[in-house]
Design a protein around this motif. Structure first.
Motif, PDB file in Angstrom:
ATOM      1  N   LEU A  16      -2.692   7.169   0.917  1.00 16.72           N
ATOM      2  CA  LEU A  16      -1.875   7.327  -0.340  1.00 16.72           C
ATOM      3  C   LEU A  16      -2.268   6.413  -1.274  1.00 16.72           C
ATOM      4  O   LEU A  16      -2.294   6.714  -2.374  1.00 16.72           O
ATOM      5  CB  LEU A  16      -0.351   7.100   0.198  1.00 16.72           C
ATOM      6  N   SER A  17      -2.536   4.851  -0.894  1.00 24.32           N
ATOM      7  CA  SER A  17      -2.942   4.143  -1.922  1.00 24.32           C
ATOM      8  C   SER A  17      -4.573   4.115  -2.252  1.00 24.32           C
ATOM      9  O   SER A  17      -4.993   3.025  -2.648  1.00 24.32           O
ATOM     10  CB  SER A  17      -2.337   2.761  -1.680  1.00 24.32           C
TER      11      SER A  17
ATOM     12  N   ALA B 213       4.716   7.878 -12.995  1.00 21.31           N
ATOM     13  CA  ALA B 213       5.212   9.129 -13.151  1.00 21.31           C
ATOM     14  C   ALA B 213       6.247   9.408 -11.907  1.00 21.31           C
ATOM     15  O   ALA B 213       5.746   9.165 -10.734  1.00 21.31           O
ATOM     16  CB  ALA B 213       4.140  10.091 -13.130  1.00 21.31           C
TER      17      ALA B 213
ATOM     18  N   LEU C 127       8.318  17.333 -10.937  1.00 21.37           N
ATOM     19  CA  LEU C 127       7.668  16.568  -9.972  1.00 21.37           C
ATOM     20  C   LEU C 127       8.296  16.739  -8.533  1.00 21.37           C
ATOM     21  O   LEU C 127       8.337  16.157  -7.653  1.00 21.37           O
ATOM     22  CB  LEU C 127       7.619  15.264 -10.194  1.00 21.37           C
TER      23      LEU C 127
ATOM     24  N   LEU D 137       5.534  12.783  -1.034  1.00 23.38           N
ATOM     25  CA  LEU D 137       4.797  11.425  -0.833  1.00 23.38           C
ATOM     26  C   LEU D 137       4.717  10.994   0.833  1.00 23.38           C
ATOM     27  O   LEU D 137       3.602  11.010   1.166  1.00 23.38           O
ATOM     28  CB  LEU D 137       5.179  10.410  -1.719  1.00 23.38           C
TER      29      LEU D 137
ATOM     30  N   PRO E 160      -0.505  13.001  -5.283  1.00 24.57           N
ATOM     31  CA  PRO E 160      -1.771  12.305  -4.234  1.00 24.57           C
ATOM     32  C   PRO E 160      -2.936  13.057  -4.123  1.00 24.57           C
ATOM     33  O   PRO E 160      -2.709  14.256  -3.974  1.00 24.57           O
ATOM     34  CB  PRO E 160      -0.767  12.552  -2.833  1.00 24.57           C
TER      35      PRO E 160
ATOM     36  N   GLN F  88      -8.015   6.191 -15.471  1.00 19.94           N
ATOM     37  CA  GLN F  88      -6.580   6.253 -16.141  1.00 19.94           C
ATOM     38  C   GLN F  88      -6.574   5.839 -17.561  1.00 19.94           C
ATOM     39  O   GLN F  88      -5.671   6.692 -18.319  1.00 19.94           O
ATOM     40  CB  GLN F  88      -5.954   4.994 -15.382  1.00 19.94           C
TER      41      GLN F  88
ATOM     42  N   GLN G 203       9.300  13.788  -3.441  1.00 22.08           N
ATOM     43  CA  GLN G 203       8.039  13.849  -4.213  1.00 22.08           C
ATOM     44  C   GLN G 203       7.061  14.369  -3.286  1.00 22.08           C
ATOM     45  O   GLN G 203       5.828  14.489  -3.854  1.00 22.08           O
ATOM     46  CB  GLN G 203       7.862  12.508  -4.719  1.00 22.08           C
TER      47      GLN G 203
ATOM     48  N   TYR H 259      -2.866   8.168  -4.488  1.00 19.73           N
ATOM     49  CA  TYR H 259      -1.874   8.746  -5.291  1.00 19.73           C
ATOM     50  C   TYR H 259      -2.332   8.387  -6.547  1.00 19.73           C
ATOM     51  O   TYR H 259      -2.799   7.390  -7.193  1.00 19.73           O
ATOM     52  CB  TYR H 259      -0.641   7.780  -4.971  1.00 19.73           C
TER      53      TYR H 259
ATOM     54  N   VAL I  94       3.518   8.483 -21.541  1.00 16.31           N
ATOM     55  CA  VAL I  94       2.424   7.998 -21.148  1.00 16.31           C
ATOM     56  C   VAL I  94       2.361   6.891 -19.836  1.00 16.31           C
ATOM     57  O   VAL I  94       3.214   5.985 -19.979  1.00 16.31           O
ATOM     58  CB  VAL I  94       1.842   7.017 -22.228  1.00 16.31           C
ATOM     59  N   PRO I  95       2.117   7.325 -18.668  1.00 17.12           N
ATOM     60  CA  PRO I  95       2.336   6.708 -17.388  1.00 17.12           C
ATOM     61  C   PRO I  95       1.477   5.317 -17.473  1.00 17.12           C
ATOM     62  O   PRO I  95       0.117   5.474 -17.714  1.00 17.12           O
ATOM     63  CB  PRO I  95       1.957   7.677 -16.166  1.00 17.12           C
TER      64      PRO I  95
ATOM     65  N   ARG J  36      -4.752   8.073 -20.349  1.00 18.75           N
ATOM     66  CA  ARG J  36      -3.972   7.536 -21.145  1.00 18.75           C
ATOM     67  C   ARG J  36      -3.869   7.526 -22.698  1.00 18.75           C
ATOM     68  O   ARG J  36      -3.327   7.991 -23.301  1.00 18.75           O
ATOM     69  CB  ARG J  36      -3.566   6.105 -20.655  1.00 18.75           C
TER      70      ARG J  36
ATOM     71  N   GLY K  79       1.009  -1.101   0.000  1.00 16.63           N
ATOM     72  CA  GLY K  79       0.072   0.059   0.030  1.00 16.63           C
ATOM     73  C   GLY K  79       0.803   1.357  -0.113  1.00 16.63           C
ATOM     74  O   GLY K  79       1.969   1.173   0.423  1.00 16.63           O
ATOM     75  N   ALA K  80       0.043   2.215  -0.496  1.00 20.80           N
ATOM     76  CA  ALA K  80       0.944   3.681  -0.254  1.00 20.80           C
ATOM     77  C   ALA K  80       2.229   3.517  -1.281  1.00 20.80           C
ATOM     78  O   ALA K  80       3.106   4.123  -0.551  1.00 20.80           O
ATOM     79  CB  ALA K  80       0.993   4.136   1.299  1.00 20.80           C
TER      80      ALA K  80
ATOM     81  N   PRO L 185      -1.121   7.564 -10.423  1.00 13.80           N
ATOM     82  CA  PRO L 185       0.214   6.977 -10.837  1.00 13.80           C
ATOM     83  C   PRO L 185       0.542   7.904 -12.242  1.00 13.80           C
ATOM     84  O   PRO L 185       1.490   7.794 -12.809  1.00 13.80           O
ATOM     85  CB  PRO L 185      -0.104   5.733 -11.327  1.00 13.80           C
ATOM     86  N   LEU L 186      -0.513   8.627 -12.728  1.00 16.44           N
ATOM     87  CA  LEU L 186      -0.271   9.231 -14.108  1.00 16.44           C
ATOM     88  C   LEU L 186       0.244  10.447 -13.866  1.00 16.44           C
ATOM     89  O   LEU L 186       1.106  11.108 -14.782  1.00 16.44           O
ATOM     90  CB  LEU L 186      -1.649   9.415 -14.595  1.00 16.44           C
ATOM     91  N   SER L 187      -0.142  11.166 -12.792  1.00 21.76           N
ATOM     92  CA  SER L 187       0.629  12.565 -12.640  1.00 21.76           C
ATOM     93  C   SER L 187       1.437  12.607 -11.459  1.00 21.76           C
ATOM     94  O   SER L 187       2.213  13.609 -11.146  1.00 21.76           O
ATOM     95  CB  SER L 187      -0.356  13.676 -12.298  1.00 21.76           C
ATOM     96  N   ALA L 188       1.816  11.433 -10.587  1.00 24.57           N
ATOM     97  CA  ALA L 188       2.591  11.375  -9.353  1.00 24.57           C
ATOM     98  C   ALA L 188       2.268  12.243  -8.454  1.00 24.57           C
ATOM     99  O   ALA L 188       2.874  12.940  -7.479  1.00 24.57           O
ATOM    100  CB  ALA L 188       3.918  11.505  -9.918  1.00 24.57           C
TER     101      ALA L 188
ATOM    102  N   MET M 203      -0.699   9.280   5.197  1.00 25.03           N
ATOM    103  CA  MET M 203      -0.140   8.429   4.469  1.00 25.03           C
ATOM    104  C   MET M 203      -1.042   7.190   4.236  1.00 25.03           C
ATOM    105  O   MET M 203      -1.017   6.606   3.133  1.00 25.03           O
ATOM    106  CB  MET M 203       1.213   7.778   5.446  1.00 25.03           C
TER     107      MET M 203
END
Lengths: 324, 509
Positions: free
Chosen positions: B203-204, A158, A319, A105, B193, B450, A103, B186, A180-181, B454, A70-71, B188-191, B200
């Motif tokens: 985050l996922s 990304a 980023l 995070l 959160p 996504q 980042q 989070y 493309v991520p 994409r 996770g995370a 994943p495309l733009s990084a 935390m």
């Protein structure tokens, strides 16, 4: 009242006795838990499991893998950092740890651990399909330069290592790609095979099967030297784009900060023996994991350098957002 | 690649001549059913937990056991879905729509029996397709790029109509809530959160299993408490536990159609048994002569999703074995197991390790038969569970829900999450908002969002890619089918609503 005092005294005595007993007993006297911050069946998981498979021979106790996911790995890595520092909980730490803070995070970095050792460093690969018009990295970069933003380059997320690796090479070559991520390496690979993207940047071990089957062509690997399993694939520098410190995926083992030094010594020696185990060496090499051993001091130096390199690359792709 | 019957026959010989192999499949299926019917423990967890036990054993034994867990786990999820309205695995979430009402009528045994037979039929069809057509299907799966995935997700979201119940508007509102939930975490495309408020744990995103348990299990617990002492206890008809052969035979077309859909959807990398189950349920409802009966407890509503999700097991194995690409989470774990045994699934493995691949196929087919036997012989015992005193039973469900939401990643945050979601879900149902659309949105939201972004990134912002008949015919087909399904459902709903209004007026006059 008296009863309560007695009780307190008794429990204090027991606790004291336990502490004494703990200090005197040989470490380790029970199985050790290895926290893996990524899912079962993934690269880090397989890597961790084959590493500690023969722990019983080398440390006298088993090391049991527990996946805490996770995370973006931060859950598991955070858990390692916060575990009781008695040496019975250790964990696998991975590349993402080098980027969390920068980042924005998670407030985690290598400074939160007692490091055991760096074990694996994976090189990145820049791949195209075998029927692609690009035979080498230069022809691809030249095309991209003439047609900015036209080539689609898939990566596994990304700000991830492979994104940054290609982005920093492209930046050096003054080339604009259409990134493309995807959500992980497997979907990136699927998209490349299906012809939905022109280029894929990924770990080299992700491509090994398709390279052998002549489904993909690897234009270059992002490492300082060539890879034994891919002798005919040049490094990015050899292909004409010199970079001083290539961004590499890494995996290592660490314990929570504050494990007593004598226990750390036993852990480090035991893990080193697991690392030297011929069975592990063979299994890891076959799966394309590039092995390397760096003890705690060298590991720390490596992580310090990696954090700085990544900070620069993150700035380059906009980023960079450090936690103050 | 040609299918080699001689090697395949030999593979059957290998399996049937080794009682140990059959034993391991049996252990796997049984363990899978147990893991599957416990909320929070999914087939994925079951496989991951059992991987260490496969070390040091011949690879075939371990792998067949894991496949048994996969097959049994997907089926086992339906048992708890039917009995306590808490799907043991996400793929059983469609089964409870008709399974739970049946159990409430005291026909839990019938529902489980139907689910067993449908799982067997679907699983066998899926395994057969996997055996004979893997390479062909795998190549087709590769044609799914971002545009196609978005279209598929859109098609899936059109199923909201089928699971909305009485009010389509409320169904859509619920689905939108679900879609909003999927944007947490989070990206994943733009990084970046999103909506994590610096936590935390977020985050996922919201972990899927605890949300699922909250939506169905916890909210049911609250409802049970509300009704406690007021409502009549469920009486199970113990004289007629299993469905009649005639009743099962009546669903044969639905099972076949659902199995084909399930195998196909399962074989697309990145989709899974859950999407297969919902799509099959919606299709069964759409093509039914009496769609209004769906959701009230009819056997068709169990046959469709169960046949589809077990067929999807075979489907999901296809890209894993032929391309080394896992179709869903469970096959990702299986892929890891193969790797641990020093196999590297992929095109080379599929060509050169037929001595492993074909016995896996044969074992998968055998696992279905074992599932049928184990499932049918246990159904009568499971069915009695509902007759327990609700005061005791509810406490047990509550405990199972708490453990289940904790066990996914040993996190007490997830326990509070599922309690919170449970409270929200309870009030939503109180005000007649259906909760299934939330679940559908949770499954499909990330896939849709996504891949939309994409696909647009790849096309440089050209939105017409989704309906481009030359380059993306599959995407176009999905979108057209989704639209057609929406329109036809809407028209039928309006017709039945009008008829109802007319009836009402006549009674008033």
């Amino acid at each position: 009242m008296l009863k309560k005092t007695l009780l307190t005294a008794a429990s204090a005595a027991i606790a004291f006795g336990l502490t004494l007993g703990g200090a005197n007993a040989a470490f380790p006297e029970k199985d050790i838990t290895l926290i893996v911050p990524w899912g079962a069946g993934g690269g880090t998981d397989v890597f961790s499991r084959i590493l500690v498979k023969n722990a019983k021979q080398h440390l006298g106790v088993n090391i049991n893998v527990v996946n805490k996911t996770g995370a973006m790995g931060a859950t598991g890595m955070g858990e390692i950092a916060q575990a009781r520092p008695d040496g019975y909980t250790i964990g696998t730490i991975t590349f993402q740890l080098s980027a969390y803070r920068n980042q924005g995070l998670a407030p985690l970095s290598y400074r939160d651990y007692s490091l055991i050792g760096l074990i694996n460093q994976s090189a990145g690969a820049i791949s195209v399909r075998t029927d692609s018009q690009f035979k080498d990295l230069k022809s691809m970069m030249d095309y991209a330069k003439a047609n900015p933003g036209v080539l689609t380059a898939g990566h596994s997320g990304a700000g991830g290592g492979w994104h940054l690796a290609l982005a920093s090479a492209a930046l050096k070559a003054d080339v604009k790609l259409n990134y493309v991520p995807f959500d992980g390496a497997a979907p990136t690979r699927t998209a490349l095979l299906g012809g939905h993207i022109a280029i894929a940047t990924s770990g080299i071990d992700e491509m090994i099967e398709f390279y052998k089957d002549k489904k993909v062509r690897i234009l270059a690997i992002n490492a300082l030297e060539r890879h034994a399993l891919f002798p005919d694939v040049p490094t990015v520098a050899e292909a004409g784009y010199p970079i001083e410190q290539p961004i590499m995926d890494w995996r290592g083992l660490a314990a929570p900060k504050g494990v007593p030094a004598d226990r750390m010594k036993i852990l480090i020696e035991g893990i080193k023996k697991c690392f030297d185990d011929p069975e592990f060496q063979k299994a890891a090499t076959e799966k394309g994991f590039l092995l390397t051993w760096k003890g705690p001091q060298d590991f720390e130096k490596f992580l310090d350098g990696m954090e700085k390199t990544l900070a620069e690359s993150l700035k380059a792709v906009d980023l960079y957002n450090p936690i103050k | 690649m040609e299918f080699d019957f001689q090697v395949f026959a030999h593979a059957w010989g290998t399996i049937l001549s080794q009682p140990m192999l059959i034993f391991f499949i049996f252990v796997g299926v049984t363990a899978g059913i147990m893991v599957g019917c416990l909320p929070g423990l999914t087939a994925t967890t079951g496989c991951a937990l059992l991987i260490p036990f496969t070390f040091g054993r011949p690879p075939l034994e371990g792998l067949l056991m894991l496949i048994g867990v996969f097959v049994g786990g997907i089926y086992g999820g339906s048992i708890s879905g039917i009995l306590i309205r808490t799907p043991g695995t996400p793929s059983a979430a469609a089964t409870l729509l008709d399974g739970f009402p049946l159990a409430q009528k005291g026909q839990g045994g019938r529902a489980i029996g139907m689910s067993t037979v449908a799982s067997f039929a679907g699983g066998t069809i899926g395994a057969l397709i996997m055996t004979f057509a893997s390479p062909t299907i795998a190549t087709f799966g590769l044609r799914f790029g971002p545009a196609e995935f978005f279209a598929l997700a859109l098609f899936g979201l059109s199923m909201i109509v089928a699971v909305s119940g009485v009010s389509l508007l409320k169904g859509i509102i619920a689905a939108l809530v679900g879609l909003m939930i999927t944007t947490i975490g989070y990206d994943p495309l733009s990084a970046v959160p999103r909506y994590t408020f610096g936590q935390m744990q977020l985050l996922s995103g919201l972990e899927f299993i605890p949300v699922l348990i909250g939506l169905f299990g916890i909210s049911q617990v609250f409802r049970n408490i509300e009704k406690m002492g007021i409502s009549e206890q469920v009486k199970t008809d113990l004289t007629r536990i299993l469905p009649k052969f005639r009743e099962i035979w009546a669903t044969k077309v639905i099972m076949l159609k659902s199995a084909l859909m399930g195998t196909f959807i399962g074989s697309i990398p990145g989709t899974g048994c859950d999407i297969a189950a919902f799509s099959a349920y919606a299709e069964a409802k759409r093509s039914s002569k009496h769609p209004e009966k769906f959701g009230t407890g009819i056997l068709e509503g169990i046959a469709a999703p169960e046949a589809a999700n077990n067929a999807a097991v075979g489907g999901a194995m296809i890209p894993m074995l032929t391309l080394g690409i896992p179709g869903d989470a469970v096959t990702a774990v299986l892929l890891g197991a193969l790797t641990v045994h020093n196999f590297q699934p992929g095109p080379i493995f599929f060509r050169e390790n037929l001595d492993i691949v074909y016995p896996l196929f044969a074992g998968m087919i055998l696992a279905q038969a074992i599932l049928l036997v184990v499932g049918l012989s246990c159904a009568r015992y499971f069915a009695r569970l509902v007759t327990l005193d609700p005061r005791m039973f509810t406490a047990v469900i509550f405990l199972l829900c708490i453990i289940g939401s904790y066990a996914m990643r040993f996190s007490s945050f997830d326990v509070f999450l599922s309690l919170g979601i449970g409270a929200v879900a309870y009030f939503m149902e109180y005000y007649r908002f259906p909760t299934s659309p939330i679940l559908l949105a949770l499954i499909l939201g990330p896939l849709a969002e996504q891949n939309l972004r994409r696909a647009l990134q790849i096309s440089h912002g050209n939105a017409l890619v989704f309906i481009d008949p030359v380059n993306h015919p599959i995407a176009l087909i999905f979108i057209v089918v989704a639209m057609a399904a929406l329109v036809s459902m809407y028209l039928r709903m309006r017709k039945s609503r009008l008829a109802e209004l007319v009836r009402e007026r006549e009674t008033q006059n």
